[in-house]
Design an enzyme around this catalytic site. Structure first.
Site, PDB file in Angstrom:
ATOM      1  N   MET A   1      -6.312  -7.047  -1.222  1.00 22.79           N
ATOM      2  CA  MET A   1      -6.017  -5.708  -1.726  1.00 22.79           C
ATOM      3  C   MET A   1      -4.982  -5.799  -2.836  1.00 22.79           C
ATOM      4  SD  MET A   1      -5.333  -2.292   0.470  1.00 22.79           S
ATOM      5  CE  MET A   1      -3.607  -2.294   0.917  1.00 22.79           C
ATOM      6  N   CYS A   2      -5.127  -5.002  -3.850  1.00 19.84           N
ATOM      7  CA  CYS A   2      -4.170  -4.953  -4.947  1.00 19.84           C
ATOM      8  C   CYS A   2      -2.915  -4.231  -4.503  1.00 19.84           C
ATOM      9  CB  CYS A   2      -4.765  -4.223  -6.136  1.00 19.84           C
ATOM     10  SG  CYS A   2      -6.363  -4.852  -6.645  1.00 19.84           S
ATOM     11  N   GLN A   3      -1.913  -4.280  -5.336  1.00 23.96           N
ATOM     12  CA  GLN A   3      -0.665  -3.568  -5.075  1.00 23.96           C
ATOM     13  C   GLN A   3      -0.449  -2.541  -6.166  1.00 23.96           C
ATOM     14  OE1 GLN A   3       1.933  -4.174  -2.727  1.00 23.96           O
ATOM     15  NE2 GLN A   3       0.739  -5.687  -1.592  1.00 23.96           N
TER      16      GLN A   3
END
Lengths: 278, 278
Positions: A1-3
């Site tokens: 997952m990206c931030q």
């Protein structure tokens, strides 16, 4: 997952402290190594710094960390590639112009089988589902409201509807700003904090760094920080319920209408960990 | 007058040497103190660094000077404000998306009484004549060619016509790129050099710095550098005749049709100083 990382303020504020912890997640304290970017609105203008290299080792990130750009609205993103190669054109945040304003967008999540019909006015340059969703949003707004910006309430209602529609296809956490407003949509995991006087002593989760905001602010300052997970380990962050759109202005959430975007067939994913509080 | 710098190459090349002399013109060796910007295409993506502060003292310029970003097409600009305040949104180069490509534009000159009719698809964010001209060009191209990019020849012919039309209203030196082509229009002062093997020993005009390109290139490399005035004092730069459009690709000018944009009523201004040669 990206931030994701967002900031919205009532006076131009630098993001050096929060960025310091955030960038560590791009290769040091977390494994999001597929590039990063940050956009700063200054008046109507915007500066976007992009780097397909990991943020933890990026000379551009080093600049951003030490050069205090003061802004009312900031959007930053560290990428963990799901769709689209690791290339500059696939690096968030993305930028377009509509109604004589720049719009900035960053997305965390993964949309499956998303193939909207576009008019051609906004076309993706890269190959991510994220830029495609951004173009679809801009395209729909332009078609619905013509050549003039709508009221904030009408814009909010349209974004809520679009967030719901696109959110059916997968995780769709996003930050969107035109420099006036920062729109935040949580489909699975996002939290925020509003800092105002008396300011706390804040300590980063990702780096041993503490700042006393009272020394660097005035009593009138108000700053909202939005992040995928809490950036500090000694403050109370508020989890945004999955399926919610919030509009931030002047450093806090503003009521522009019901924010729920959850439809009955909305794919509920696990909500964010609620143990952010110290 | 503002300062323009462009680079077009057949292999990704860094612009550190040329930028080193160019940035000195923003407050050190020349008086263009009203901000600066530089755009690097990397594949289909583009990175734009903007700073409303003078380039000679800008931390962002310091980064660009030392961080070798390799690119096939670069456009840089140092501003001497004529129309529009010194603000980020008035800082060149400007960026828009058309046909799924980013387009970058920078202008040197001053257009008087320029008030074109725009469809609303591309709208200026700032208040410069330059961004207005860019929006007018993009708007006209989008209307003329619809949603698909035309052939390079048709694009060149359209740009030549637009450059002529807008150029009637004042000085209109510009650089425009979609990442594939670098279009260069001279209305009063622009020159270029094509560097290829055997590479010269080049010495900057604005700083006592010499580089031997043979040490940092391969025999196949070819690099065109375009600037308002020659950046080196020991090479033969070619002045572009006033009223000429040139398309650069793979590091040299490419014939796409007649480049003359001079109409009979074109306001001829003084051509560039032709004593650039060492």
């Amino acid at each position: 997952m990206c931030q994701l990382l967002g900031m919205n303020c009532n006076v131009p504020t630098d993001i050096c402290f929060s960025f310091s912890g955030f960038r560590a997640r791009g290769g040091l304290t977390d494994h999001h190594r597929d590039g990063w970017g940050i956009a700063f609105f200054e008046g109507r203008g915007v500066r976007v710094f992009l780097d397909p290299a990991p943020s933890a080792h990026s000379p551009v990130a080093e600049l951003v960390k030490h050069y205090p750009i003061r802004s009312l609205n900031v959007i930053a993103h560290i990428r963990k590639a799901t769709q689209g190669e690791v290339r500059l054109e696939n690096t968030h945040p993305f930028q377009r112009e509509l109604w004589g304003r720049y719009w900035i967008f960053a997305h965390n999540g993964n949309l499956k089988d998303f193939a909207p019909s576009l008019s051609g006015r906004f076309t993706p340059v890269g190959t991510t589902d994220s830029e495609l969703a951004f173009c679809f949003i801009m395209d729909t707004l332009a078609q619905r409201f013509g050549d003039g910006a709508p009221t904030p309430e009408a814009l909010f209602a349209a974004l809520r509807e679009l967030a719901c529609e696109i959110g059916r296809l997968g995780e769709f956490n996003f930050l969107l700003s035109d420099g006036d407003w920062l729109f935040v949509h949580c489909s699975s995991r996002l939290c925020y904090i509003v800092r105002q006087a008396p300011f706390p002593l804040a300590h980063l989760s990702d780096e041993d760094l503490t700042v006393d905001f009272n020394e660097v602010t005035t009593p009138e300052d108000r700053v909202a920080v939005i992040a995928t997970t809490a950036l500090t380990d000694n403050e109370a962050w508020t989890d945004i319920p999955a399926g919610t759109l919030i509009a931030f202005q002047n450093g806090h959430p503003v009521e522009l209408g019901p924010g729920a975007t959850v439809a009955q067939d909305y794919p509920r994913t696990a909500a964010g960990d609620s143990s952010h509080n110290a």
